[in-house]
Design an enzyme around this catalytic site. Structure first.
Site, PDB file in Angstrom:
ATOM      1  N   LEU A  98       5.666  -3.918   7.873  1.00 23.48           N
ATOM      2  CA  LEU A  98       6.016  -3.247   9.126  1.00 23.48           C
ATOM      3  C   LEU A  98       5.481  -1.824   9.221  1.00 23.48           C
ATOM      4  O   LEU A  98       5.538  -1.220  10.289  1.00 23.48           O
ATOM      5  CB  LEU A  98       7.537  -3.234   9.302  1.00 23.48           C
ATOM      6  CG  LEU A  98       8.237  -4.595   9.240  1.00 23.48           C
ATOM      7  CD1 LEU A  98       9.738  -4.424   9.436  1.00 23.48           C
ATOM      8  CD2 LEU A  98       7.671  -5.555  10.272  1.00 23.48           C
ATOM      9  N   GLY A  99       4.999  -1.268   8.133  1.00 24.17           N
ATOM     10  CA  GLY A  99       4.514   0.107   8.158  1.00 24.17           C
ATOM     11  C   GLY A  99       3.779   0.459   6.885  1.00 24.17           C
ATOM     12  O   GLY A  99       3.586  -0.388   6.005  1.00 24.17           O
ATOM     13  N   GLN A 100       3.370   1.711   6.783  1.00 27.33           N
ATOM     14  CA  GLN A 100       2.728   2.184   5.564  1.00 27.33           C
ATOM     15  C   GLN A 100       3.298   3.545   5.185  1.00 27.33           C
ATOM     16  O   GLN A 100       3.877   4.254   6.015  1.00 27.33           O
ATOM     17  CB  GLN A 100       1.214   2.235   5.717  1.00 27.33           C
ATOM     18  CG  GLN A 100       0.682   3.116   6.819  1.00 27.33           C
ATOM     19  CD  GLN A 100      -0.787   2.816   7.110  1.00 27.33           C
ATOM     20  OE1 GLN A 100      -1.227   1.662   7.076  1.00 27.33           O
ATOM     21  NE2 GLN A 100      -1.562   3.858   7.405  1.00 27.33           N
ATOM     22  N   ALA A 133       1.153   3.074  -0.118  1.00 29.39           N
ATOM     23  CA  ALA A 133       1.611   1.682  -0.039  1.00 29.39           C
ATOM     24  C   ALA A 133       1.547   1.245   1.418  1.00 29.39           C
ATOM     25  O   ALA A 133       1.750   2.050   2.331  1.00 29.39           O
ATOM     26  CB  ALA A 133       3.039   1.545  -0.562  1.00 29.39           C
ATOM     27  N   ALA A 172       3.049  -1.952   3.796  1.00 35.37           N
ATOM     28  CA  ALA A 172       3.958  -3.108   3.825  1.00 35.37           C
ATOM     29  C   ALA A 172       3.812  -3.843   5.144  1.00 35.37           C
ATOM     30  O   ALA A 172       2.930  -3.551   5.952  1.00 35.37           O
ATOM     31  CB  ALA A 172       5.386  -2.638   3.607  1.00 35.37           C
ATOM     32  N   ASP A 210      17.313  -7.650   2.117  1.00 31.78           N
ATOM     33  CA  ASP A 210      15.892  -7.840   1.786  1.00 31.78           C
ATOM     34  C   ASP A 210      15.544  -7.143   0.471  1.00 31.78           C
ATOM     35  O   ASP A 210      14.675  -6.266   0.426  1.00 31.78           O
ATOM     36  CB  ASP A 210      15.030  -7.291   2.930  1.00 31.78           C
ATOM     37  CG  ASP A 210      13.573  -7.690   2.814  1.00 31.78           C
ATOM     38  OD1 ASP A 210      13.291  -8.727   2.171  1.00 31.78           O
ATOM     39  OD2 ASP A 210      12.701  -6.980   3.363  1.00 31.78           O
TER      40      ASP A 210
END
Length: 574
Positions: free
Chosen positions: A143-145, A139, A141, A295
């Site tokens: 801000l990161g993976q 995945a 996203a 969130d």
């Protein structure tokens, strides 16, 4: 800090960021031009479709363009897209289908860079830390993976790696957002423009906390501690030995995204039950613990095969003060009771109105707008309905949104949006009322018991119908058990703290110069099926052991009178 580079700033500081970009206007104007040109091109495309009567023909094309636009503009705008992706009632379906992809289907950055970050941050070669690591991210996203891995000790883990050069992008976007907020504020009504920059600052503070994975790990453990006794909520374990500020290693969660209704049903799970877990746990975060997930988009929440709901991302969290939490409960009670004077006072305490505001003209306005909503059947409105109707007051009266409440509202709206994606007819209030009723009736703290008394008494008179309604609503909550609640109520009634309630109950039973046997019998009919004789006997024994012989002697006459009120025939048997 005056000589800092954007990548070195650990905490959000608008003044420090402003000083840096004051001497680098080309960076500011270059970014502003890119953002403005991107949106202008997109809006022109939408208008062109209207002029050429090609709206239907180009729907999918424009939706894809919007997703690609937000992706190219980076993490700040991806966050906006993620928030919009949970609102099927605000965004048309073709746009929604594309925005949902922003939750975990973003372009990944290069594996070699990710591996280098892992090795640098953890101080060891990857082969020494993990026995397995997926060759590509599972995945990606904003801000990161995330990679799926396995530790040498055998545990399956998720390895979250932060995107490179994240802070410089975020600082510039936040600087522009704050500048735009300050520029727009004078042109907006005073109440809407007030605190606009503070809302940006709150967002910036949370965004900087979110990109510190050590902070996220601490948040996860605090959240897990709060829900340690809840068998329906799962929080992954953090592996601290393999975690740093830019790499987070946590327990792998097998589950389904909350929006994947087909897979949820295939697993034999009820999407409605999952919704209820999500909404109830959200209310617990706000009203019990005060520590809430700001969130909760579908990429962060999973339905597990065993029926639990798992939270997997704890970057954006916030903590409510005890007084704020208590005032929120008060506001719910006053809203249900339609006590609009007290509700206006609650708004002052919460910061929606300034202390010097004259609330007299506001009270009838609250009654007109909110009374209309509360007066309907519970199933006829949702949270968005209330916020939409309440927003009318923002233009006429000096209401404002405190920075902290921008996150709370976002959290509530997002949770409702997730529920709407599972069930278009979902009403958040139908789930919220049973939880609030159960909390009031169980009254495990003096504050909650005081709030229950505020519900049950109005103008010095006992409100029988309210008690019936509370019990009826609370019984729809699977966690509510009448017997322990009745036991706690009796213990409270016989305690020193319960002197006032004892006196008021005697008055309530005999007010208007009559015995209120009819009301008591209705209450008994409501709960008698839950009060089995064997359970009643055990509770009675437990209660009696807690009192002295004199206390028991004092209780028996009261019990006789109560039995007579419930069933006059039973008086002959006592």
């Amino acid at each position: 800090m005056g000589q800092y580079q954007p990548g070195q700033l650990k905490r959000y500081s608008p003044d420090t960021i402003a000083r840096y970009y004051r001497y680098r206007p080309w960076l500011v104007w270059g970014r502003l031009f890119k953002i403005g040109w991107s949106f202008a091109t997109f809006i022109f495309g939408l208008k062109w479709d209207e002029w050429q009567n090609q709206v239907e023909q180009n729907r999918e094309k424009r939706a894809t363009q919007l997703r690609e636009l937000l992706t190219k503009l980076g993490p700040t705008f991806i966050k906006v897209g993620q928030a919009l992706s949970t609102r099927p009632d605000l965004i048309r379906k073709d746009f929604l289908d594309e925005l949902i992809k922003l939750q975990d289907k973003l372009p990944a950055f290069d594996n070699a860079i990710a591996h280098r970050i892992i090795t640098t941050e953890l101080g060891k070669p990857i082969s020494e830390i993990f026995s397995e690591l997926s060759p590509t991210p599972v995945a990606a996203a904003s801000l990161g993976q995330v990679y799926k891995g396995r530790l040498h000790s055998g545990e399956e883990v998720a390895v979250k790696v932060q995107r490179p050069n994240l802070r410089p992008t975020l600082t510039l976007d936040l600087h522009l957002m704050r500048w735009l907020a300050a520029w727009l504020a004078p042109w907006l009504p005073l109440n809407l423009g007030h605190d606009l920059t503070l809302i940006v600052d709150e967002f910036g503070t949370k965004l900087f906390e979110e990109i510190d994975y050590l902070n996220e790990g601490r948040n996860a453990e605090k959240f897990a501690h709060n829900f340690r006794n809840d068998p329906q909520v799962k929080v992954p374990t953090i592996y601290w030995r393999h975690t740093s500020s830019r790499v987070l290693t946590l327990e792998w969660i097998n589950g389904f995204k909350l929006t994947d209704t087909a897979k949820i049903r295939e697993a034999g799970l009820d999407p409605e039950a999952i919704i209820r877990i999500g909404v109830t746990s959200g209310l617990q975060q706000l009203l019990e613990y005060g520590f809430f997930h700001a969130d909760p988009h579908p990429g962060n929440l999973f339905a597990m095969p065993d029926g639990r709901m798992a939270y997997i991302d704890f970057g954006m969290m916030d903590q409510l003060e005890e007084t704020t939490k208590e005032t929120l409960v008060d506001a719910v009670v006053h809203l249900v009771n339609q006590d609009y004077n007290d509700l206006a006072t609650d708004f002052v305490k919460l910061g929606f109105l300034t202390p010097e505001t004259n609330i007299c003209p506001i009270v009838p306005a609250l009654e007109k707008v909110l009374g209309n909503a509360i007066g309907r059947n519970v199933g006829d409105f949702n949270f968005k309905t209330i916020t939409d109707e309440f927003s009318e007051l923002m233009y006429e009266y000096p209401f404002r949104v405190p920075a902290k409440f921008a996150l709370i509202i976002r959290s509530l709206v997002t949770q409702e949006g997730i529920a709407l994606s599972l069930n278009r007819n979902f009403k958040i209030v139908e789930v919220s009322y049973p939880y609030v009723a159960r909390r009031l009736l169980t009254g495990e703290s003096p504050e909650l018991r005081r709030r229950l008394l505020n519900v049950l008494f109005r103008d010095g008179k006992f409100q029988w119908q309210r008690l019936e309604n509370l019990i009826a609503i609370a019984r729809t909550d699977s966690n509510f058990d009448v017997l322990p609640t009745a036991q706690m109520g009796l213990q409270y009634l016989l305690s020193d703290e319960g002197k006032f309630l004892r006196r008021q109950l005697v008055l309530a039973l005999t007010e208007d110069d009559r015995l209120h046997t009819e009301e008591v019998q209705r209450l008994w009919s409501l709960v008698k099926d839950d009060l089995q004789p064997d359970r009643l006997f055990n509770v009675a024994i437990g209660l009696l052991t807690n009192f002295s012989r004199e206390g028991v002697a004092a209780i028996l006459p009261k019990a006789t009178n109560l039995a007579f009120l419930i069933d006059p025939k039973s008086a002959n048997q006592i």
